[in-house]
Motif scaffolding. Sequence first.
Motif, PDB file in Angstrom:
ATOM      1  N   GLY A 108      46.607  87.550 -54.913  1.00  0.00           N
ATOM      2  CA  GLY A 108      45.746  86.240 -55.718  1.00  0.00           C
ATOM      3  C   GLY A 108      46.853  85.600 -56.398  1.00  0.00           C
ATOM      4  N   TYR A 109      47.844  85.581 -56.498  1.00  0.00           N
ATOM      5  CA  TYR A 109      48.905  85.018 -57.434  1.00  0.00           C
ATOM      6  C   TYR A 109      49.216  83.883 -56.380  1.00  0.00           C
ATOM      7  CZ  TYR A 109      53.368  84.270 -59.782  1.00  0.00           C
ATOM      8  OH  TYR A 109      54.333  83.744 -60.250  1.00  0.00           O
ATOM      9  N   SER A 110      49.120  82.523 -56.999  1.00  0.00           N
ATOM     10  CA  SER A 110      49.227  81.570 -56.143  1.00  0.00           C
ATOM     11  C   SER A 110      50.178  80.508 -56.992  1.00  0.00           C
ATOM     12  CB  SER A 110      48.108  80.821 -55.598  1.00  0.00           C
ATOM     13  OG  SER A 110      47.015  80.551 -56.463  1.00  0.00           O
ATOM     14  N   LYS A 200      52.606  78.027 -67.089  1.00  0.00           N
ATOM     15  CA  LYS A 200      52.895  79.374 -67.184  1.00  0.00           C
ATOM     16  C   LYS A 200      51.986  80.082 -66.742  1.00  0.00           C
ATOM     17  CE  LYS A 200      56.626  78.673 -69.609  1.00  0.00           C
ATOM     18  NZ  LYS A 200      58.009  79.078 -69.030  1.00  0.00           N
ATOM     19  N   CYS A 201      50.575  79.454 -66.521  1.00  0.00           N
ATOM     20  CA  CYS A 201      49.433  80.317 -66.440  1.00  0.00           C
ATOM     21  C   CYS A 201      48.374  80.145 -65.188  1.00  0.00           C
ATOM     22  CB  CYS A 201      48.331  79.984 -67.769  1.00  0.00           C
ATOM     23  SG  CYS A 201      49.248  79.958 -69.273  1.00  0.00           S
ATOM     24  N   ILE A 202      48.562  79.014 -64.723  1.00  0.00           N
ATOM     25  CA  ILE A 202      47.600  78.622 -63.629  1.00  0.00           C
ATOM     26  C   ILE A 202      47.891  79.155 -62.353  1.00  0.00           C
ATOM     27  CG2 ILE A 202      48.406  76.444 -62.557  1.00  0.00           C
ATOM     28  CD1 ILE A 202      45.744  75.003 -63.187  1.00  0.00           C
ATOM     29  N   TYR A 227      33.472  83.599 -75.678  1.00  0.00           N
ATOM     30  CA  TYR A 227      33.090  85.057 -75.838  1.00  0.00           C
ATOM     31  C   TYR A 227      34.240  85.994 -76.394  1.00  0.00           C
ATOM     32  CZ  TYR A 227      34.996  85.205 -71.062  1.00  0.00           C
ATOM     33  OH  TYR A 227      35.948  85.351 -70.001  1.00  0.00           O
ATOM     34  N   TRP A 228      35.288  85.490 -76.701  1.00  0.00           N
ATOM     35  CA  TRP A 228      36.700  86.045 -77.293  1.00  0.00           C
ATOM     36  C   TRP A 228      36.588  85.807 -78.598  1.00  0.00           C
ATOM     37  CZ3 TRP A 228      41.248  88.937 -75.649  1.00  0.00           C
ATOM     38  CH2 TRP A 228      41.249  89.877 -74.435  1.00  0.00           C
ATOM     39  N   GLN A 229      37.048  86.651 -79.861  1.00  0.00           N
ATOM     40  CA  GLN A 229      37.334  86.185 -80.621  1.00  0.00           C
ATOM     41  C   GLN A 229      38.724  85.307 -80.835  1.00  0.00           C
ATOM     42  OE1 GLN A 229      37.431  89.472 -83.596  1.00  0.00           O
ATOM     43  NE2 GLN A 229      35.361  89.915 -83.329  1.00  0.00           N
ATOM     44  N   PHE A 236      46.462  88.337 -77.843  1.00  0.00           N
ATOM     45  CA  PHE A 236      46.452  88.675 -76.309  1.00  0.00           C
ATOM     46  C   PHE A 236      47.615  87.998 -75.680  1.00  0.00           C
ATOM     47  CE2 PHE A 236      45.489  89.179 -72.030  1.00  0.00           C
ATOM     48  CZ  PHE A 236      45.060  90.383 -71.762  1.00  0.00           C
ATOM     49  N   ILE A 237      47.538  86.685 -75.473  1.00  0.00           N
ATOM     50  CA  ILE A 237      48.773  86.002 -74.871  1.00  0.00           C
ATOM     51  C   ILE A 237      49.997  86.165 -75.424  1.00  0.00           C
ATOM     52  CG2 ILE A 237      49.352  83.610 -74.589  1.00  0.00           C
ATOM     53  CD1 ILE A 237      46.258  82.631 -74.902  1.00  0.00           C
ATOM     54  N   LYS A 238      50.096  86.626 -76.549  1.00  0.00           N
ATOM     55  CA  LYS A 238      51.251  86.661 -77.096  1.00  0.00           C
ATOM     56  C   LYS A 238      51.959  88.159 -76.583  1.00  0.00           C
ATOM     57  CE  LYS A 238      53.592  86.057 -81.419  1.00  0.00           C
ATOM     58  NZ  LYS A 238      53.476  85.799 -82.727  1.00  0.00           N
ATOM     59  N   LYS A 248      48.103  93.835 -66.158  1.00  0.00           N
ATOM     60  CA  LYS A 248      48.855  93.118 -65.124  1.00  0.00           C
ATOM     61  C   LYS A 248      49.305  91.559 -65.500  1.00  0.00           C
ATOM     62  CE  LYS A 248      47.084  94.945 -60.660  1.00  0.00           C
ATOM     63  NZ  LYS A 248      45.565  95.117 -60.186  1.00  0.00           N
ATOM     64  N   MET A 249      48.937  91.315 -66.628  1.00  0.00           N
ATOM     65  CA  MET A 249      49.415  90.144 -67.444  1.00  0.00           C
ATOM     66  C   MET A 249      50.731  90.175 -67.972  1.00  0.00           C
ATOM     67  SD  MET A 249      47.647  87.303 -69.498  1.00  0.00           S
ATOM     68  CE  MET A 249      48.518  86.367 -70.867  1.00  0.00           C
ATOM     69  N   PRO A 250      51.679  89.837 -67.537  1.00  0.00           N
ATOM     70  CA  PRO A 250      53.048  89.740 -68.355  1.00  0.00           C
ATOM     71  C   PRO A 250      53.110  89.124 -69.600  1.00  0.00           C
ATOM     72  CG  PRO A 250      53.186  87.875 -66.697  1.00  0.00           C
ATOM     73  CD  PRO A 250      51.764  88.417 -66.623  1.00  0.00           C
TER      74      PRO A 250
HETATM   75  C1  HEC Z   1      51.206  87.278 -63.259  1.00  0.00           C
HETATM   76  C2  HEC Z   1      49.963  86.846 -63.689  1.00  0.00           C
HETATM   77  C3  HEC Z   1      49.464  86.281 -64.941  1.00  0.00           C
HETATM   78  C4  HEC Z   1      50.026  85.207 -65.874  1.00  0.00           C
HETATM   79  C5  HEC Z   1      51.326  84.442 -65.575  1.00  0.00           C
HETATM   80  C6  HEC Z   1      49.111  85.042 -66.805  1.00  0.00           C
HETATM   81  N1  HEC Z   1      48.057  85.810 -66.835  1.00  0.00           N
HETATM   82 FE1  HEC Z   1      46.473  86.195 -68.122  1.00  0.00          FE
HETATM   83  N2  HEC Z   1      45.873  87.704 -67.330  1.00  0.00           N
HETATM   84  C7  HEC Z   1      46.256  88.069 -65.937  1.00  0.00           C
HETATM   85  C8  HEC Z   1      45.590  89.111 -65.523  1.00  0.00           C
HETATM   86  C9  HEC Z   1      45.626  89.958 -64.281  1.00  0.00           C
HETATM   87  C10 HEC Z   1      44.541  89.396 -66.382  1.00  0.00           C
HETATM   88  C11 HEC Z   1      43.564  90.416 -66.461  1.00  0.00           C
HETATM   89  C12 HEC Z   1      43.416  91.435 -67.552  1.00  0.00           C
HETATM   90  C13 HEC Z   1      44.374  92.459 -67.553  1.00  0.00           C
HETATM   91  O1  HEC Z   1      45.190  92.701 -66.464  1.00  0.00           O
HETATM   92  O2  HEC Z   1      44.612  92.981 -68.638  1.00  0.00           O
HETATM   93  C14 HEC Z   1      44.671  88.618 -67.598  1.00  0.00           C
HETATM   94  C15 HEC Z   1      43.966  88.150 -68.870  1.00  0.00           C
HETATM   95  C16 HEC Z   1      44.132  87.220 -69.442  1.00  0.00           C
HETATM   96  C17 HEC Z   1      43.333  87.002 -70.616  1.00  0.00           C
HETATM   97  C18 HEC Z   1      42.224  87.801 -71.259  1.00  0.00           C
HETATM   98  C19 HEC Z   1      40.920  87.588 -70.429  1.00  0.00           C
HETATM   99  C20 HEC Z   1      39.995  88.674 -70.020  1.00  0.00           C
HETATM  100  O3  HEC Z   1      38.991  88.800 -70.474  1.00  0.00           O
HETATM  101  O4  HEC Z   1      40.818  89.743 -69.568  1.00  0.00           O
HETATM  102  C21 HEC Z   1      43.617  85.694 -71.266  1.00  0.00           C
HETATM  103  C22 HEC Z   1      42.973  84.960 -72.628  1.00  0.00           C
HETATM  104  C23 HEC Z   1      44.687  85.419 -70.416  1.00  0.00           C
HETATM  105  N3  HEC Z   1      45.065  86.165 -69.509  1.00  0.00           N
HETATM  106  C24 HEC Z   1      45.376  84.011 -70.669  1.00  0.00           C
HETATM  107  C25 HEC Z   1      46.619  83.619 -69.987  1.00  0.00           C
HETATM  108  C26 HEC Z   1      47.300  82.580 -70.519  1.00  0.00           C
HETATM  109  C27 HEC Z   1      46.886  81.552 -71.551  1.00  0.00           C
HETATM  110  C28 HEC Z   1      48.621  82.499 -69.675  1.00  0.00           C
HETATM  111  C29 HEC Z   1      49.578  81.611 -69.771  1.00  0.00           C
HETATM  112  C30 HEC Z   1      50.198  81.509 -70.766  1.00  0.00           C
HETATM  113  C31 HEC Z   1      48.409  83.648 -68.921  1.00  0.00           C
HETATM  114  N4  HEC Z   1      47.281  84.416 -69.228  1.00  0.00           N
HETATM  115  C32 HEC Z   1      49.096  83.950 -68.093  1.00  0.00           C
HETATM  116  C33 HEC Z   1      47.498  87.739 -65.375  1.00  0.00           C
HETATM  117  C34 HEC Z   1      48.396  86.379 -65.855  1.00  0.00           C
END
Ligand code: HEC
Length: 279
Positions: A108-110, A200-202, A227-229, A236-238, A248-250
């Motif tokens: 699903g990474y794109s 960074k995120c899309i 729905y998140w505080q 979380f992002i940090k 799975k989020m780096p």
């Molecule tokens: C490599 C993939 C990846 C990248 C890059 C990434 N994320 Fe995520 N993110 C995830 C995944 C997978 C989750 C699902 C929750 C988990 O695995 O903990 C998540 C969860 C989140 C959540 C919490 C939402 C929820 O309800 O789980 C937020 C907010 C979020 N990401 C924001 C961001 C933002 C803003 C960025 C860029 C700065 C970012 N993410 C970059 C993969 C990614």
Amino acid sequence: MKMTTIKQMTLLVFFCLWVWCCTDSNKPTEGVANIESKQKAFTIEAKMDIDTLLSRFDKEVVHIGYDFEVKKAKIYLGVNSHKIFSSLIRELNIDSSKYDVTFFCKDGYSPTVSLLQLLERNGYIVTKDVEAKDVWEEDIKAKFAPAYLVWDIPKNDHKHAFPYGIVQLQFIEKATEYSLAKPRTTAKEPIEGFALFKDKCIKCHSINQEGGIMGPELNYPKNITEYWQLEQIKLFIKNPSSFRANTKMPQLTELTDAQIDLIFKYLQFMTTQKIVKND
Ligand code: HEC
């Protein structure tokens, strides 16, 4: 018999012979089919199948000084990205400054990669690890097959994406790219935040269903800020693993607090812009 009738009959015999030749089921047609599938025309709009695309090129041995994914030097079999994309640009008559390329991966990474970057000569789409016993090392086989984009670049370069498990790719016009996720405003902060989000995120998260699907959609139908505080989102992002083990989020260590704030402003702005393709 009149001369014209003989002529007509001879023509008829030849015609029948020709039809028979073309429909003879014993004729080896495999070669023909192969050539056809190798040269299958791609279009600028549609997703291209990675195996079909790579079957057009001879693979070469590729030496990577430092592979960012496996964190060591590697030798692969693959095709130089310059070769692939310069050939597609010619075939599809593309203005290379106007397009980017989105890679679609199994998980699903794109990520979207700049076409100009793909035209540099240090990128490769590889399909085999030369040093592995099998096609790939056992522990990463499920991840990397069928194809992996790898770059031969210095260790401190953070401008390249290394998508693995690539199954398809697609050209995407910069002018219309992510048009639903782009904030429709002249306000500075959401615009700057969107630029960061795009970078960074899309690749993992969609907004209005545009973007990757590895992580959850963050705007539609409910925006994450609804729905998140609010402070928790930034935290979380940090540092995602301070919330969830094995997330799975780096952790994107290169982002400053000010940048995370801008991304947050963008996300918040998007509560006012919920539009998806089929609305
Ligand atoms: C490599 C993939 C990846 C990248 C890059 C990434 N994320 Fe995520 N993110 C995830 C995944 C997978 C989750 C699902 C929750 C988990 O695995 O903990 C998540 C969860 C989140 C959540 C919490 C939402 C929820 O309800 O789980 C937020 C907010 C979020 N990401 C924001 C961001 C933002 C803003 C960025 C860029 C700065 C970012 N993410 C970059 C993969 C990614």
